[in-house]
Design an enzyme around this catalytic site. Structure first.
Site, short mmCIF file in Angstrom:
data_model
loop_
_atom_site.label_atom_id
_atom_site.label_comp_id
_atom_site.label_asym_id
_atom_site.label_seq_id
_atom_site.Cartn_x
_atom_site.Cartn_y
_atom_site.Cartn_z
CE1 TYR A 143 -3.98 2.06 0.72
CE2 TYR A 143 -2.42 3.26 2.33
CZ TYR A 143 -3.73 3.14 1.53
OH TYR A 143 -4.63 4.28 1.75
CE LYS B 288 -3.53 4.94 -1.68
NZ LYS B 288 -4.75 5.49 -2.60
P1 NAP Z 1 -13.17 2.48 0.73
O1 NAP Z 1 -14.35 2.95 1.75
O2 NAP Z 1 -12.89 1.10 1.04
O3 NAP Z 1 -13.88 2.87 -0.59
C1 NAP Z 1 -13.16 2.42 -1.98
C2 NAP Z 1 -13.90 2.99 -3.01
O4 NAP Z 1 -13.00 2.56 -4.25
C3 NAP Z 1 -14.98 2.24 -3.15
O5 NAP Z 1 -16.15 3.28 -4.00
C4 NAP Z 1 -14.78 1.20 -4.43
O6 NAP Z 1 -15.83 0.74 -5.18
C5 NAP Z 1 -13.62 1.91 -5.05
N1 NAP Z 1 -12.82 0.87 -5.64
C6 NAP Z 1 -12.16 -0.05 -5.55
N2 NAP Z 1 -11.41 -0.70 -6.50
C7 NAP Z 1 -11.97 -0.02 -7.72
C8 NAP Z 1 -11.61 -0.42 -8.72
N3 NAP Z 1 -10.91 -1.10 -9.34
N4 NAP Z 1 -12.15 0.51 -9.82
C9 NAP Z 1 -13.00 1.44 -9.53
N5 NAP Z 1 -13.40 1.68 -8.22
C10 NAP Z 1 -12.72 0.99 -7.15
O7 NAP Z 1 -12.11 3.48 0.71
P2 NAP Z 1 -11.79 4.92 1.30
O8 NAP Z 1 -11.37 4.70 2.79
O9 NAP Z 1 -12.89 5.65 1.15
O10 NAP Z 1 -10.57 5.16 0.41
C11 NAP Z 1 -10.47 6.17 -0.53
C12 NAP Z 1 -9.21 6.43 -0.97
O11 NAP Z 1 -8.57 7.10 0.10
C13 NAP Z 1 -8.22 5.29 -1.34
O12 NAP Z 1 -7.40 5.73 -2.42
C14 NAP Z 1 -7.48 5.11 0.08
O13 NAP Z 1 -6.04 4.51 -0.32
C15 NAP Z 1 -7.24 6.57 0.44
N6 NAP Z 1 -6.90 6.63 1.80
C16 NAP Z 1 -7.80 6.10 2.62
C17 NAP Z 1 -7.49 6.47 4.00
C18 NAP Z 1 -8.62 6.17 5.17
O14 NAP Z 1 -8.40 6.09 6.56
N7 NAP Z 1 -9.77 5.68 5.02
C19 NAP Z 1 -6.44 6.98 4.39
C20 NAP Z 1 -5.44 7.44 3.49
C21 NAP Z 1 -5.83 7.18 2.25
P3 NAP Z 1 -16.93 -0.17 -5.16
O15 NAP Z 1 -17.84 0.16 -3.89
O16 NAP Z 1 -17.81 -0.54 -5.99
O17 NAP Z 1 -16.14 -1.44 -4.60
#
Ligand code: NAP
Length: 248
Positions: free
Chosen positions: A156, A160
């Site tokens: 990861y 990133k």
């Molecule tokens: P999440 O709740 O797991 O949501 C992930 C989203 O990505 C969902 O809408 C999912 O679609 C979509 N997705 C996954 N694989 C995909 C693909 N191959 N094609 C199209 N869509 C895809 O994650 P999140 O926490 O909101 O994270 C969003 C972003 O922020 C990510 O890049 C993550 O790495 C980053 N981030 C998150 C955090 C945190 O603490 N949450 C911290 C740092 C960075 P489906 O619903 O259709 O599966």
């Protein structure tokens, strides 16, 4: 409104941070493409919420880790709204485990979902943006893990950190076309992605966050909306950490 008349594509906007970004951009007047992979009902719910508040949005399915599918998504977005002003590469996933036990598939899925997807969508959107000669905004969602590292996240964190190098390079390629490329690096945000973390680990994280709390998805969305707007016209190649200070 900051984004009146603009068209935005947000990948992975069915849930979590992507959903908050889609809703924020729509509330600032953008027409929004809500991309999802498999959560069709959730994506339609995001669209219905935006429309009920007087906004404009459409849900489009695409696995953005697939080159042809990401290309088709960008083409479908242009078909729907005529052009794309803003691309937010947010789709992401985790397969956390120590390197000692990490399987090749766990490396590959994280790298293709998080990093190759950014290449795919940027590759697809760049030519139409350049040809249109109206500038543009690309905002890529990285993570504090990509800046400071995190045990159990070699895959990861590599994906990133890769987003940051990619974005800084693309910013230099596209600056002369008035297309800005920036990164938002969130800290800990409660979403499905982080819901599996054990309670004691969550408590431990608080000790290292200067602001003493996890962030909210909408706090990431505010930074994205700013970078997408004319107010950020002179910012490119930047990494904005929205992490309560944990990555500093
Ligand atoms: P999440 O709740 O797991 O949501 C992930 C989203 O990505 C969902 O809408 C999912 O679609 C979509 N997705 C996954 N694989 C995909 C693909 N191959 N094609 C199209 N869509 C895809 O994650 P999140 O926490 O909101 O994270 C969003 C972003 O922020 C990510 O890049 C993550 O790495 C980053 N981030 C998150 C955090 C945190 O603490 N949450 C911290 C740092 C960075 P489906 O619903 O259709 O599966």
């Amino acid at each position: 409104m900051l984004l009146e008349g603009k068209v935005a594509v947000v990948t992975g906007a069915s849930r979590g941070i992507g959903r908050a970004i889609a809703e924020e951009l729509a509330s600032e007047g953008a027409k929004v493409v809500v991309n999802y992979h498999s959560s069709a009902a959730a994506a339609e719910e995001v669209v219905a919420g935006i429309v009920s508040r007087g906004g404009t949005a459409v849900a489009l399915q695409a696995d953005v880790s697939d080159f042809a599918a990401a290309d088709a998504l960008i083409k479908a977005a242009i078909d729907a709204y005529g052009a794309i002003d803003i691309l937010v590469n947010n789709a992401g996933t985790t397969r956390d485990t120590l390197l000692l036990s990490m399987k090749e598939e766990e490396w590959d899925i994280v790298m293709t979902t998080n990093l190759k997807s950014v290449f795919n969508a940027c590759k697809a959107v760049t030519r139409p943006m350049v040809r249109r000669k109206q500038g543009g905004r690309i905002i890529n969602i990285s993570s504090v893990s990509g800046i400071v590292g995190q045990p159990g996240q070699t895959n990861y964190a590599a994906s990133k950190a890769g987003i940051i190098g990619f974005s800084k390079s693309l910013a230099k390629e596209l600056g002369s076309r008035n297309i800005t490329v920036n990164v938002v690096a969130p800290g800990f945000i409660p979403t499905d992605l982080t819901s599996g973390l054990p309670d004691d680990l969550v408590k431990q994280t608080l000790a290292f966050i200067p602001l003493g709390r996890w962030g909210e998805a909408r706090e990431i969305a505010h930074a994205v909306a700013f970078l997408a707007s004319d107010k950020a016209a002179y910012i490119t190649g930047a990494v904005i950490q929205v992490d309560g200070g944990i990555g500093t």
